[in-house]
Motif scaffolding. Structure first.
Motif, PDB file in Angstrom:
ATOM      1  N   TRP A   1       6.985  43.914  17.571  1.00  0.00           N
ATOM      2  CA  TRP A   1       7.156  45.358  17.362  1.00  0.00           C
ATOM      3  C   TRP A   1       7.023  45.668  15.882  1.00  0.00           C
ATOM      4  O   TRP A   1       7.515  44.936  15.029  1.00  0.00           O
ATOM      5  N   LYS A   2       6.336  46.761  15.567  1.00  0.00           N
ATOM      6  CA  LYS A   2       6.150  47.161  14.173  1.00  0.00           C
ATOM      7  C   LYS A   2       6.433  48.650  14.032  1.00  0.00           C
ATOM      8  O   LYS A   2       6.107  49.435  14.936  1.00  0.00           O
TER       9      LYS A   2
ATOM     10  N   ASN B   1       9.165  36.894   2.477  1.00  0.00           N
ATOM     11  CA  ASN B   1      10.095  37.890   3.006  1.00  0.00           C
ATOM     12  C   ASN B   1      10.532  37.536   4.421  1.00  0.00           C
ATOM     13  O   ASN B   1      11.714  37.633   4.773  1.00  0.00           O
ATOM     14  N   LEU B   2       9.584  37.132   5.245  1.00  0.00           N
ATOM     15  CA  LEU B   2       9.878  36.815   6.645  1.00  0.00           C
ATOM     16  C   LEU B   2      10.806  35.610   6.767  1.00  0.00           C
ATOM     17  O   LEU B   2      11.682  35.582   7.636  1.00  0.00           O
ATOM     18  N   GLU B   3      10.619  34.632   5.910  1.00  0.00           N
ATOM     19  CA  GLU B   3      11.421  33.399   6.005  1.00  0.00           C
ATOM     20  C   GLU B   3      12.917  33.678   5.854  1.00  0.00           C
ATOM     21  O   GLU B   3      13.742  33.009   6.476  1.00  0.00           O
ATOM     22  N   LYS B   4      13.263  34.644   5.017  1.00  0.00           N
ATOM     23  CA  LYS B   4      14.678  34.925   4.777  1.00  0.00           C
ATOM     24  C   LYS B   4      15.396  35.395   6.041  1.00  0.00           C
ATOM     25  O   LYS B   4      16.575  35.098   6.244  1.00  0.00           O
ATOM     26  N   PHE B   5      14.695  36.128   6.884  1.00  0.00           N
ATOM     27  CA  PHE B   5      15.307  36.690   8.087  1.00  0.00           C
ATOM     28  C   PHE B   5      15.025  35.841   9.322  1.00  0.00           C
ATOM     29  O   PHE B   5      15.904  35.618  10.163  1.00  0.00           O
ATOM     30  N   TRP B   6      13.791  35.346   9.427  1.00  0.00           N
ATOM     31  CA  TRP B   6      13.358  34.661  10.648  1.00  0.00           C
ATOM     32  C   TRP B   6      13.428  33.143  10.559  1.00  0.00           C
ATOM     33  O   TRP B   6      13.189  32.462  11.558  1.00  0.00           O
ATOM     34  N   GLY B   7      13.725  32.597   9.375  1.00  0.00           N
ATOM     35  CA  GLY B   7      13.664  31.147   9.184  1.00  0.00           C
ATOM     36  C   GLY B   7      14.503  30.327  10.127  1.00  0.00           C
ATOM     37  O   GLY B   7      14.150  29.192  10.464  1.00  0.00           O
TER      38      GLY B   7
ATOM     39  N   GLN C   1       9.603  51.244   5.314  1.00  0.00           N
ATOM     40  CA  GLN C   1       8.758  51.311   6.505  1.00  0.00           C
ATOM     41  C   GLN C   1       7.427  50.608   6.315  1.00  0.00           C
ATOM     42  O   GLN C   1       7.008  49.802   7.151  1.00  0.00           O
ATOM     43  N   SER C   2       6.756  50.884   5.210  1.00  0.00           N
ATOM     44  CA  SER C   2       5.445  50.273   4.971  1.00  0.00           C
ATOM     45  C   SER C   2       5.562  48.777   4.717  1.00  0.00           C
ATOM     46  O   SER C   2       4.731  47.984   5.187  1.00  0.00           O
ATOM     47  N   ALA C   3       6.609  48.361   3.972  1.00  0.00           N
ATOM     48  CA  ALA C   3       6.791  46.934   3.679  1.00  0.00           C
ATOM     49  C   ALA C   3       7.129  46.158   4.945  1.00  0.00           C
ATOM     50  O   ALA C   3       6.614  45.049   5.160  1.00  0.00           O
TER      51      ALA C   3
ATOM     52  N   PRO D   1      11.779  43.043  20.352  1.00  0.00           N
ATOM     53  CA  PRO D   1      11.780  44.353  19.682  1.00  0.00           C
ATOM     54  C   PRO D   1      13.074  44.627  18.935  1.00  0.00           C
ATOM     55  O   PRO D   1      13.059  45.209  17.849  1.00  0.00           O
ATOM     56  N   ALA D   2      14.203  44.192  19.516  1.00  0.00           N
ATOM     57  CA  ALA D   2      15.495  44.438  18.862  1.00  0.00           C
ATOM     58  C   ALA D   2      15.571  43.724  17.517  1.00  0.00           C
ATOM     59  O   ALA D   2      16.010  44.300  16.507  1.00  0.00           O
ATOM     60  N   ASN D   3      15.153  42.451  17.474  1.00  0.00           N
ATOM     61  CA  ASN D   3      15.193  41.706  16.214  1.00  0.00           C
ATOM     62  C   ASN D   3      14.167  42.250  15.214  1.00  0.00           C
ATOM     63  O   ASN D   3      14.416  42.258  14.002  1.00  0.00           O
ATOM     64  N   CYS D   4      13.026  42.685  15.716  1.00  0.00           N
ATOM     65  CA  CYS D   4      12.013  43.255  14.823  1.00  0.00           C
ATOM     66  C   CYS D   4      12.526  44.554  14.197  1.00  0.00           C
ATOM     67  O   CYS D   4      12.313  44.809  13.008  1.00  0.00           O
ATOM     68  N   ARG D   5      13.216  45.364  15.012  1.00  0.00           N
ATOM     69  CA  ARG D   5      13.778  46.606  14.469  1.00  0.00           C
ATOM     70  C   ARG D   5      14.893  46.297  13.462  1.00  0.00           C
ATOM     71  O   ARG D   5      15.044  46.996  12.452  1.00  0.00           O
ATOM     72  N   ALA D   6      15.657  45.239  13.747  1.00  0.00           N
ATOM     73  CA  ALA D   6      16.707  44.840  12.799  1.00  0.00           C
ATOM     74  C   ALA D   6      16.083  44.405  11.480  1.00  0.00           C
ATOM     75  O   ALA D   6      16.603  44.716  10.395  1.00  0.00           O
ATOM     76  N   TYR D   7      14.970  43.686  11.543  1.00  0.00           N
ATOM     77  CA  TYR D   7      14.282  43.288  10.317  1.00  0.00           C
ATOM     78  C   TYR D   7      13.751  44.510   9.577  1.00  0.00           C
ATOM     79  O   TYR D   7      13.847  44.599   8.341  1.00  0.00           O
ATOM     80  N   ALA D   8      13.183  45.459  10.319  1.00  0.00           N
ATOM     81  CA  ALA D   8      12.598  46.654   9.699  1.00  0.00           C
ATOM     82  C   ALA D   8      13.643  47.449   8.928  1.00  0.00           C
ATOM     83  O   ALA D   8      13.312  48.112   7.943  1.00  0.00           O
TER      84      ALA D   8
END
Length: 330
Positions: A146-147, A88-94, A115-117, A103-110
């Motif tokens: 950020w989570k 899952n992470l690779e698709k967004f952060w690769g 929420q739990s995933a 924090p901004a990019n982490c919130r964009a990923y969220a």
């Protein structure tokens, strides 16, 4: 002057009319016929990815951090969810760098996940970064990922009448009936129920192990042995006779182990029992709730369920008949 190696590449074996991978002196057959070049190219890409070792760097790309974590740390984990999190992470952060972990990019990923995933994935991102820092290359600064906040713990449990209806509905499928009864009587996690072996049960001593002797356990998913409830021993004796010593697992489907939670039969049984939105984990919640409601001492209940007293009281304490009694009666 020796020729420089050209790296892994496809090679057509003209005699066999099949593609192979040439890597220096190594010759790896793909089994792909000449007409299936696209299949061979995919296999070559997988081969190159598996061979690639991320270089040590104090400012690595996230793709390298995740790949190193996947190869060096994940194989030692019992849980299979880590591979899923990394995918899952690779698709967004690769295509991002360590400096992009903000924090901004982490919130964009969220926002792309529930929420739990999202929290589970981002926890693995933090773990991967920490692992790179400790095992691969020292980072000048470790970004704090950020989570999103944790979800409130589920409070759904079955009443005695609901549990009775579920047991009755599950009788249509033998493997589900055993799964449900074991869950209600022992409060064990679904993974334990699916892998429970007859050799872990001592009916004479009235005890049950939740893992193989000598096997290690995950720190946050403890699996202590337990004393068998009297009514469950009655069921276990009947099931053991029915199996005739031919099955290794207590919960099985025609002698074969249950590799995943029995979702199809579970949903059918829930529908027949009139239960909506109930997950198999509700069996564990139910056992914990019933014990607290009946005033079982917290240290006994926690030890039986394989959790800490703190977690038991935080999650199920409000079901106790004495919960806040003195504070409310002042």
């Amino acid at each position: 002057m020796p020729r420089r190696a050209s790296g892994p590449r496809l090679y057509l074996d003209k005699k066999r009319r099949q593609w192979a991978i040439r890597d220096g002196a190594n010759f790896i057959r793909t089994g792909c016929p000449e007409a299936k070049l696209e299949w061979a190219e995919k296999l070559l890409a997988k081969y190159i990815a598996a061979k690639y070792s991320p270089p040590k760097s104090a400012s690595p790309p996230i793709a390298d951090i995740l790949l190193f974590y996947l190869k060096d740390r994940v194989p030692m984990m019992k849980s299979r969810s880590a591979k899923y999190n990394v995918a899952n992470l690779e698709k967004f952060w690769g295509d991002k760098l360590l400096s992009d972990v903000t924090p901004a990019n982490c919130r964009a990923y969220a926002r792309t996940r529930s929420q739990s995933a999202a929290r589970a994935d981002l926890e693995k991102l933090q773990s991967a970064i920490n692992h790179w820092h400790s095992e691969r290359a020292t980072l000048p600064a470790i970004p704090k990922v950020w989570k999103p906040p944790r979800n409130e713990p589920r409070d759904r449990w079955l009443t005695v009448s609901e549990a009775a209806r579920l047991v009755k509905a599950s009788k249509r499928a033998e493997h589900l009936k055993r799964f449900v009864l074991l869950g209600l009587y022992t409060g064990s996690r679904a993974g334990v129920l699916r892998t429970l072996e007859w050799s872990w049960i001592d009916l004479e001593a009235g005890t049950m192990r939740r893992r193989a002797p000598g096997a290690s356990e995950v720190a946050n998913k403890r699996t202590p042995p337990i004393r068998l409830p009297r009514k469950l021993k009655h069921f276990l004796r009947r099931w053991k006779v029915a199996d005739g010593g031919q099955c290794k697992y207590v919960v099985h489907y025609n002698g074969q182990p249950i590799l995943r939670d029995p979702w199809r039969s579970w949903k059918e049984a829930c529908k027949a029992a009139g239960l909506v939105g109930v997950h198999p984990h509700v069996l564990r919640h139910t056992r914990a709730t019933w014990m607290v409601q009946r005033g079982v001492p917290p240290w006994q209940a926690a030890g039986y369920l394989g959790m800490t007293v703190r977690v038991l009281e935080a999650t199920y304490g409000h079901h106790s008949p004495d919960w806040q009694a003195e504070a409310a009666d002042i």
